[in-house]
Design a protein around this motif. Sequence first.
Motif, short mmCIF file in Angstrom:
data_model
loop_
_atom_site.label_atom_id
_atom_site.label_comp_id
_atom_site.label_asym_id
_atom_site.label_seq_id
_atom_site.Cartn_x
_atom_site.Cartn_y
_atom_site.Cartn_z
N ASP A 1 0.86 -1.19 0.00
CA ASP A 1 0.00 0.00 0.00
C ASP A 1 0.89 1.24 0.00
O ASP A 1 1.80 1.36 0.83
CB ASP A 1 -0.92 0.01 1.23
CG ASP A 1 -1.96 -1.09 1.17
OD1 ASP A 1 -2.41 -1.43 0.06
OD2 ASP A 1 -2.31 -1.64 2.23
N VAL A 2 0.60 2.14 -0.92
CA VAL A 2 1.44 3.33 -1.10
C VAL A 2 0.58 4.58 -0.89
O VAL A 2 -0.46 4.74 -1.52
CB VAL A 2 2.07 3.37 -2.50
CG1 VAL A 2 2.94 4.62 -2.64
CG2 VAL A 2 2.88 2.11 -2.76
N GLU A 3 1.04 5.44 0.02
CA GLU A 3 0.38 6.73 0.22
C GLU A 3 1.32 7.82 -0.29
O GLU A 3 2.45 7.97 0.18
CB GLU A 3 0.07 6.98 1.70
CG GLU A 3 -0.70 8.26 1.93
CD GLU A 3 -1.12 8.47 3.38
OE1 GLU A 3 -1.57 9.58 3.71
OE2 GLU A 3 -1.00 7.51 4.16
N LEU A 4 0.84 8.58 -1.28
CA LEU A 4 1.67 9.61 -1.90
C LEU A 4 1.60 10.91 -1.12
O LEU A 4 0.68 11.12 -0.31
CB LEU A 4 1.20 9.84 -3.34
CG LEU A 4 1.24 8.60 -4.25
CD1 LEU A 4 0.59 8.91 -5.58
CD2 LEU A 4 2.66 8.11 -4.45
N SER A 5 2.56 11.78 -1.36
CA SER A 5 2.63 13.03 -0.62
C SER A 5 1.46 13.96 -0.93
O SER A 5 1.19 14.89 -0.17
CB SER A 5 3.95 13.75 -0.93
OG SER A 5 4.11 13.95 -2.32
N ASN A 6 0.76 13.72 -2.05
CA ASN A 6 -0.42 14.54 -2.36
C ASN A 6 -1.70 14.00 -1.74
O ASN A 6 -2.79 14.52 -1.99
CB ASN A 6 -0.60 14.66 -3.88
CG ASN A 6 -0.92 13.32 -4.53
OD1 ASN A 6 -0.88 12.27 -3.89
ND2 ASN A 6 -1.23 13.35 -5.82
N GLY A 7 -1.57 12.93 -0.92
CA GLY A 7 -2.73 12.38 -0.22
C GLY A 7 -3.39 11.21 -0.93
O GLY A 7 -4.24 10.54 -0.34
N GLU A 8 -3.02 10.94 -2.18
CA GLU A 8 -3.62 9.82 -2.91
C GLU A 8 -2.97 8.50 -2.49
O GLU A 8 -1.80 8.46 -2.09
CB GLU A 8 -3.48 10.04 -4.41
CG GLU A 8 -4.24 11.25 -4.93
CD GLU A 8 -4.22 11.33 -6.44
OE1 GLU A 8 -4.90 10.51 -7.08
OE2 GLU A 8 -3.53 12.21 -6.98
N SER A 9 -3.75 7.42 -2.61
CA SER A 9 -3.27 6.10 -2.23
C SER A 9 -3.41 5.13 -3.41
O SER A 9 -4.40 5.17 -4.14
CB SER A 9 -4.07 5.56 -1.04
OG SER A 9 -3.88 6.39 0.10
N VAL A 10 -2.41 4.28 -3.58
CA VAL A 10 -2.41 3.28 -4.64
C VAL A 10 -1.83 1.99 -4.08
O VAL A 10 -1.27 1.96 -2.98
CB VAL A 10 -1.57 3.73 -5.86
CG1 VAL A 10 -2.24 4.89 -6.57
CG2 VAL A 10 -0.16 4.11 -5.44
N THR A 11 -1.98 0.90 -4.85
CA THR A 11 -1.42 -0.40 -4.46
C THR A 11 -0.50 -0.89 -5.56
O THR A 11 -0.82 -0.77 -6.74
CB THR A 11 -2.54 -1.42 -4.23
OG1 THR A 11 -3.40 -0.95 -3.18
CG2 THR A 11 -1.96 -2.77 -3.82
#
Length: 362
Positions: free
Chosen positions: A227-237
């Motif tokens: 699980d990846v949380e980006l610095s802009n607040g979006e999350s991806v896998t």
Amino acid sequence: MNKSIVAALAVSGLLVVWMASGVGQSAPSESNLPDPQLENKVKKNALMQVQYMPLHAQQIDRLVVVQGQVEPFRTLELKAEVDGKVTALNVEQGQRVKAGTTIVTQDLKFRQAQKQQADAQVKYRQNLLKASKKLHKQGLVSDSRLSEDKSELAKAKAALAQIEYEIANINLRAPFAGVINERLVELGDSLAPGQKVATLVDDATLKITAMVPQHQLDAIALGQNVDVELSNGESVTGQVSYISATADVDTRSYKIEVHVDNSAGHRWIGMSATLSVAVAKVAGHWVKTSVIGLNTDGQLQVKAIDKDSKVVIYPIDIIRTEADGIWISGLPSEVNLITLGQDFVIAGQQVVGQNSDKSTQS
């Protein structure tokens, strides 16, 4: 004063004396009675009062959390293979292109003339070799002369192949689909072999790199979901695509790469990211940070009350943190965790516990 008034006053005085005498001889006060309920009430009021929350263990993921950054799947500097003058610019900076798209077009006139000359030279050398072979059979040409003619034909063919290669590759093409992130030439520029023309970025898949401490590396495997949380607040896998075979000599940590699909074309390259890798299922309890304290050795701990309403201290470990609380391990499956007043009680102390809602933890 008449007799009736005097009589009334006398009667009133006697009543007052009688009533005062009766009150003094009434039943003993509560403080003089051996009342067990009253004694318990006094003892209860003397005990420290705390609030507690009944907690039940849940199976949650233990996470390895590391910091990383988003990179393109691959980046290529497109360089000229053949010298020539730029006659057409076929793409703009920032344009998305397909594999095989021509980036720039170069002048072919000189190369075409060279090809005609090379073709003629090959035919000439072929005819010379053919004549030499006939004469060699008749004994009129030496072996060395025949070998020389063969060598010259090979040289002519090599020169022709070189010209044909240059013609085929004079126009720079994209080897894969991507974005022209930078274009460094203009119309009319004369290119030299090896000169940088453009930068092509493949962002259909993104690569997130991070360094994992050596003591956590064994918990990570290729293909594992992240699980990846980006610095802009979006999350991806994404999935783990690479684990370094050697540790960094300075940090003793290992590089990993996580691939994330970016077919939507998000502009995430260069952002920082937080990677969370689930490595095991463990039993844990969710608490607010305010209930956690430190013992004299610096060990994290929480306080609870047992079935006899005595304070019990449990050393704990943090499983993972969340925005509104922490998952911890080290507690019994079911526990009455003190949520208010824990700073004023010690282990073994008898307390009065009041059940509180989870929302009252403070």
